[in-house]
Design an enzyme around this catalytic site. Structure first.
Site, short mmCIF file in Angstrom:
data_model
loop_
_atom_site.label_atom_id
_atom_site.label_comp_id
_atom_site.label_asym_id
_atom_site.label_seq_id
_atom_site.Cartn_x
_atom_site.Cartn_y
_atom_site.Cartn_z
N ASP A 1 36.28 33.85 55.84
CA ASP A 1 35.46 32.44 56.07
C ASP A 1 35.62 32.10 57.70
OD1 ASP A 1 38.34 31.52 56.88
OD2 ASP A 1 38.35 30.14 55.06
N GLY B 1 36.93 29.76 59.39
CA GLY B 1 38.16 28.97 59.81
C GLY B 1 37.91 27.46 59.95
N ASP C 1 30.83 25.84 60.69
CA ASP C 1 29.81 24.89 60.37
C ASP C 1 30.63 23.47 60.55
OD1 ASP C 1 31.30 25.63 58.06
OD2 ASP C 1 30.34 23.91 56.97
N ASP D 1 34.00 30.88 44.40
CA ASP D 1 35.34 30.88 44.53
C ASP D 1 36.12 29.83 44.39
OD1 ASP D 1 34.69 29.81 47.25
OD2 ASP D 1 36.89 30.03 47.53
N CYS E 1 40.70 38.49 24.95
CA CYS E 1 40.96 39.17 26.21
C CYS E 1 41.42 40.53 26.50
CB CYS E 1 41.72 38.08 27.14
SG CYS E 1 42.03 38.68 28.70
N CYS F 1 43.03 41.88 29.09
CA CYS F 1 43.73 42.06 29.92
C CYS F 1 45.32 42.79 29.49
CB CYS F 1 44.14 40.89 30.95
SG CYS F 1 45.35 39.92 30.25
N CYS G 1 47.32 40.31 27.76
CA CYS G 1 47.11 39.70 26.16
C CYS G 1 47.19 40.90 25.43
CB CYS G 1 45.67 39.33 26.30
SG CYS G 1 45.39 37.58 27.20
N HIS H 1 46.02 37.40 33.98
CA HIS H 1 45.18 36.91 32.84
C HIS H 1 44.11 35.96 33.39
CE1 HIS H 1 43.68 34.93 29.33
NE2 HIS H 1 43.81 34.09 29.74
#
Ligand SMILES: [Zn+2]
Length: 342
Positions: free
Chosen positions: A73, A75, A131, A257, A298, A300, A303, A329
């Site tokens: 990003d 900052g 920005d 995100d 799931c 993962c 799980c 998870h």
């Protein structure tokens, strides 16, 4: 090696590796969740490691041994909000901001050019222009000023990235910008069009993505989509809840995100398709003896091997392994959510 150009067209959920790591996970565990890209926080890396230090060590990807995509990003969001809230000493001016690190008192100046320089030293794959992001409830005049500065700074970032570093051609990195305009649809449109004239690899939705009622600002978000080229990255920064990602995806956003996924995990708020609103508060007493997996659908590691009762117990006593399991998870849940959008 990651094909960054290919990823610009894919839908991605980018976990926040704020200080160069997704908390409680190794890079290997992160990869196993199906994560293809992540976001690092330029301000935190700057004040905790130092940009030159990271460069000397070979860049963030080498440090993390991460062969996926890294977006840095600018900052700006953190610096401006820390100054606005009075938490950090600093001053915002027409070319950026000067601020002091509360860690060791070092003074830094964040400008469009210095933000690009720091991001180049961190050495990710996708950069973001500085920005002018502000607080909520902007007057028309404040929003106009923010748009004006955002466009001027984006122009400076583009020029600096191209002239000093040779742009994408020489670096292989992509440069994205941020569209501002608060809740004024015409300003969002104006800002988007001016940024398209400069030309970027992605157009990120800046500012607040939800209103006071917690609803996604879909009209403002749509104004950005309608005024930017279809084949570029559309990053809905800070979005969000599973339902918000589905809605933003429907209107054309493809990168997302939020710090919530991993933060929620650490606090015991897990996601499960077995629960009507998808939220499973694992620390609740009802899960103390529940031998079912967190999510029956799931795949993962958690799980497949562990019960709700085990994760409940670990998180209740603050055991670090519990945080790891919960984070694995939640991230896997989000990566599957994203895969289902494609
Ligand atoms: Zn799972």
């Amino acid at each position: 090696m990651t094909d960054i150009k290919k990823l610009t067209k894919e839908k991605l959920f980018l976990p926040d590796a704020t200080r160069g790591a997704v908390r409680f996970l190794t890079t290997k565990q992160l990869k196993e969740t199906g994560t293809k890209g992540l976001v690092t926080n330029t301000l935190h890396l700057l004040i905790n490691y130092g940009a030159d230090h990271i460069k000397d060590l070979g860049g963030i990807k080498k440090l993390m041994i991460w062969d996926g995509m890294v977006l840095t990003d600018s900052g700006g969001f953190q610096v401006f909000s820390l100054i606005h809230s009075g938490k950090w000493k600093g001053k915002i001016h027409k070319d950026g901001a000067i601020f002091k690190s509360p860690r060791d008192g070092t003074e830094y100046e964040l400008t469009p050019e210095s933000s690009i320089d720091i991001q180049m030293k961190i050495d990710g794959d996708v950069l973001v222009c500085l920005d002018d992001c502000r607080e909520t409830d902007l007057t028309r005049e404040e929003a106009e000023e923010s748009v004006e500065r955002t466009i001027a700074w984006a122009k400076k970032c583009r020029k600096h990235f191209d002239n000093k570093y040779g742009g994408t051609k020489k670096t292989g990195k992509l440069l994205t910008c941020v569209v501002q305009g608060a809740n004024y649809i015409d300003l969002r449109k104006e800002c988007a069009q001016a940024l398209v004239d400069i030309g970027f690899d992605g157009y990120n939705f800046g500012g607040f993505v939800v209103n006071e009622e917690g609803q996604l600002v879909l009209d403002e978000m749509k104004a950005v989509i309608d005024n930017t080229p279809e084949d570029k990255i559309k990053y809905a920064m800070g979005v969000g809840k599973p339902q918000d990602i589905r809605e933003a995806s429907k209107i054309g956003y493809n990168w997302f995100d939020t710090v919530l996924v991993t933060r929620n995990a650490r606090h015991g708020t897990l996601y499960s398709s077995d629960i009507p609103d998808e939220i499973l508060r694992i620390k609740n007493a009802e899960y103390a003896n529940d031998l079912k997996p967190i999510d029956s659908k799931c795949d993962c590691e958690v799980c497949q091997n562990h019960s709700r009762a085990y994760v409940h117990h670990l998180l209740k006593i603050g055991e670090a392994t519990g945080m790891t399991l919960a984070t694995i998870h939640n991230l896997r849940y989000y990566q599957k959510l994203i895969n289902n959008l494609n």
